[in-house]
Motif scaffolding. Sequence first.
Motif, PDB file in Angstrom:
ATOM      1  N   ARG A 161      -3.073   4.873   8.068  1.00 22.42           N
ATOM      2  CA  ARG A 161      -2.459   3.630   7.583  1.00 22.42           C
ATOM      3  C   ARG A 161      -0.971   3.823   7.327  1.00 22.42           C
ATOM      4  N   VAL A 162      -0.621   4.926   6.677  1.00 22.96           N
ATOM      5  CA  VAL A 162       0.788   5.205   6.369  1.00 22.96           C
ATOM      6  C   VAL A 162       1.587   5.316   7.663  1.00 22.96           C
ATOM      7  N   PHE A 163       1.057   6.062   8.626  1.00 17.63           N
ATOM      8  CA  PHE A 163       1.757   6.197   9.906  1.00 17.63           C
ATOM      9  C   PHE A 163       1.853   4.838  10.602  1.00 17.63           C
ATOM     10  N   GLY A 164       0.800   4.037  10.530  1.00 21.87           N
ATOM     11  CA  GLY A 164       0.807   2.714  11.155  1.00 21.87           C
ATOM     12  C   GLY A 164       1.895   1.812  10.596  1.00 21.87           C
ATOM     13  N   VAL A 165       2.058   1.818   9.286  1.00 25.07           N
ATOM     14  CA  VAL A 165       3.117   1.021   8.660  1.00 25.07           C
ATOM     15  C   VAL A 165       4.483   1.534   9.108  1.00 25.07           C
ATOM     16  N   ALA A 166       4.661   2.845   9.071  1.00 22.81           N
ATOM     17  CA  ALA A 166       5.940   3.433   9.471  1.00 22.81           C
ATOM     18  C   ALA A 166       6.248   3.121  10.926  1.00 22.81           C
ATOM     19  N   MET A 167       5.256   3.193  11.783  1.00 23.29           N
ATOM     20  CA  MET A 167       5.450   2.921  13.209  1.00 23.29           C
ATOM     21  C   MET A 167       5.770   1.445  13.448  1.00 23.29           C
ATOM     22  N   ALA A 168       5.105   0.558  12.714  1.00 22.08           N
ATOM     23  CA  ALA A 168       5.358  -0.876  12.871  1.00 22.08           C
ATOM     24  C   ALA A 168       6.804  -1.229  12.526  1.00 22.08           C
ATOM     25  N   VAL A 169       7.357  -0.548  11.541  1.00 22.92           N
ATOM     26  CA  VAL A 169       8.737  -0.843  11.128  1.00 22.92           C
ATOM     27  C   VAL A 169       9.755  -0.119  11.995  1.00 22.92           C
ATOM     28  N   THR A 170       9.537   1.176  12.260  1.00 19.25           N
ATOM     29  CA  THR A 170      10.550   1.966  12.963  1.00 19.25           C
ATOM     30  C   THR A 170      10.466   1.851  14.479  1.00 19.25           C
ATOM     31  N   ARG A 171       9.246   1.661  14.997  1.00 22.91           N
ATOM     32  CA  ARG A 171       9.005   1.619  16.444  1.00 22.91           C
ATOM     33  C   ARG A 171       9.496   2.887  17.143  1.00 22.91           C
TER      34      ARG A 171
ATOM     35  N   ASP B 284       0.299   2.816 -11.313  1.00 25.86           N
ATOM     36  CA  ASP B 284      -0.329   1.908 -12.263  1.00 25.86           C
ATOM     37  C   ASP B 284      -1.318   1.030 -11.505  1.00 25.86           C
ATOM     38  N   SER B 285      -2.598   1.228 -11.741  1.00 22.24           N
ATOM     39  CA  SER B 285      -3.634   0.499 -11.004  1.00 22.24           C
ATOM     40  C   SER B 285      -3.591  -1.001 -11.272  1.00 22.24           C
ATOM     41  N   ARG B 286      -2.962  -1.427 -12.359  1.00 23.90           N
ATOM     42  CA  ARG B 286      -2.854  -2.862 -12.638  1.00 23.90           C
ATOM     43  C   ARG B 286      -1.917  -3.568 -11.652  1.00 23.90           C
ATOM     44  N   ARG B 287      -1.062  -2.801 -11.002  1.00 25.83           N
ATOM     45  CA  ARG B 287      -0.096  -3.397 -10.077  1.00 25.83           C
ATOM     46  C   ARG B 287      -0.572  -3.381  -8.633  1.00 25.83           C
ATOM     47  N   GLY B 288      -1.721  -2.806  -8.366  1.00 24.76           N
ATOM     48  CA  GLY B 288      -2.246  -2.774  -7.007  1.00 24.76           C
ATOM     49  C   GLY B 288      -3.046  -1.512  -6.754  1.00 24.76           C
ATOM     50  N   SER B 289      -3.710  -1.498  -5.622  1.00 27.31           N
ATOM     51  CA  SER B 289      -4.532  -0.345  -5.256  1.00 27.31           C
ATOM     52  C   SER B 289      -3.654   0.837  -4.851  1.00 27.31           C
ATOM     53  N   VAL B 290      -4.277   2.004  -4.757  1.00 28.52           N
ATOM     54  CA  VAL B 290      -3.558   3.193  -4.285  1.00 28.52           C
ATOM     55  C   VAL B 290      -3.046   2.929  -2.872  1.00 28.52           C
ATOM     56  N   MET B 291      -3.873   2.282  -2.029  1.00 24.22           N
ATOM     57  CA  MET B 291      -3.459   1.975  -0.657  1.00 24.22           C
ATOM     58  C   MET B 291      -2.204   1.096  -0.653  1.00 24.22           C
ATOM     59  N   THR B 292      -2.191   0.069  -1.473  1.00 24.45           N
ATOM     60  CA  THR B 292      -1.026  -0.824  -1.542  1.00 24.45           C
ATOM     61  C   THR B 292       0.202  -0.062  -2.004  1.00 24.45           C
ATOM     62  N   TRP B 293       0.047   0.753  -3.037  1.00 20.12           N
ATOM     63  CA  TRP B 293       1.157   1.537  -3.567  1.00 20.12           C
ATOM     64  C   TRP B 293       1.712   2.467  -2.493  1.00 20.12           C
ATOM     65  N   LEU B 294       0.823   3.163  -1.808  1.00 20.66           N
ATOM     66  CA  LEU B 294       1.240   4.137  -0.804  1.00 20.66           C
ATOM     67  C   LEU B 294       1.895   3.462   0.404  1.00 20.66           C
ATOM     68  N   THR B 295       1.317   2.361   0.877  1.00 19.33           N
ATOM     69  CA  THR B 295       1.900   1.692   2.043  1.00 19.33           C
ATOM     70  C   THR B 295       3.206   0.987   1.683  1.00 19.33           C
ATOM     71  N   THR B 296       3.361   0.591   0.435  1.00 16.88           N
ATOM     72  CA  THR B 296       4.642   0.025   0.007  1.00 16.88           C
ATOM     73  C   THR B 296       5.718   1.101   0.040  1.00 16.88           C
ATOM     74  N   ILE B 297       5.376   2.300  -0.413  1.00 16.40           N
ATOM     75  CA  ILE B 297       6.323   3.424  -0.328  1.00 16.40           C
ATOM     76  C   ILE B 297       6.694   3.660   1.138  1.00 16.40           C
ATOM     77  N   ALA B 298       5.691   3.691   2.013  1.00 15.09           N
ATOM     78  CA  ALA B 298       5.945   3.926   3.444  1.00 15.09           C
ATOM     79  C   ALA B 298       6.839   2.839   4.028  1.00 15.09           C
ATOM     80  N   HIS B 299       6.550   1.606   3.690  1.00 17.70           N
ATOM     81  CA  HIS B 299       7.351   0.486   4.206  1.00 17.70           C
ATOM     82  C   HIS B 299       8.800   0.607   3.760  1.00 17.70           C
ATOM     83  N   ASN B 300       9.005   0.855   2.471  1.00 20.47           N
ATOM     84  CA  ASN B 300      10.373   0.968   1.955  1.00 20.47           C
ATOM     85  C   ASN B 300      11.127   2.129   2.589  1.00 20.47           C
TER      86      ASN B 300
END
Length: 195
Positions: free
Chosen positions: A38-48, A72-88
């Motif tokens: 998933r992390v690689f997929g997000v990075a690839m979608a943005v960077t190409r 902080d689990s109240r702000r989203g899942s681990v997946m959301t947190w991790l993919t947000t880091i990857a996207h940024n």
Amino acid sequence: MSGYRSPVGPLPDEALLSGLVAGDPELAAIFVRRFQHRVFGVAMAVTRDQQLAEDVAQQTFERAWRHAQIYDSRRGSVMTWLTTIAHNLAVDAVRARRTEPMAPEDLEDLLDTVTATPEEWALADEASAQVRAALARLPREQARALMMAGIYGMTAQQVADAERIPLGTAKTRIRTAMARLRTVVAPAKRGDHVR
């Protein structure tokens, strides 16, 4: 690694993240394997760019390891947190590679990446989904102006020059697009707007 499996199934994401914080090498390896595609997929979608996406993915896991204790689990899942880091990180990497502003004709592809890609499921937290949906509903010229200013840091004058429009028009497009996005992400106050 079999000693780390619970009798009812695999460990929850939060448990793996705790193992990462504790420095457990086996849990860290499971954590990376669980999220690497998933992390690689997000990075690839943005960077190409495969090499850049691999670098971004590695940086994502390094950053997750360094900052796992602030998750902080109240702000989203681990997946959301991790993919947000990857996207940024991916957006930053693309920005860093550019020595001059992006050609306006290339913005169409970027807009599609931001508004209609696999990132939509990866960045599933409610606020980012609302912003993407609002961005997709903007008139194309406003969305382009906002992307130039917001993501690429172009001034209103640079947007005007790139779009071959008057400075006032560029400012209006950016300001109008921002106002529309603010209405989507502004927290609704309880009891407001009673009619």
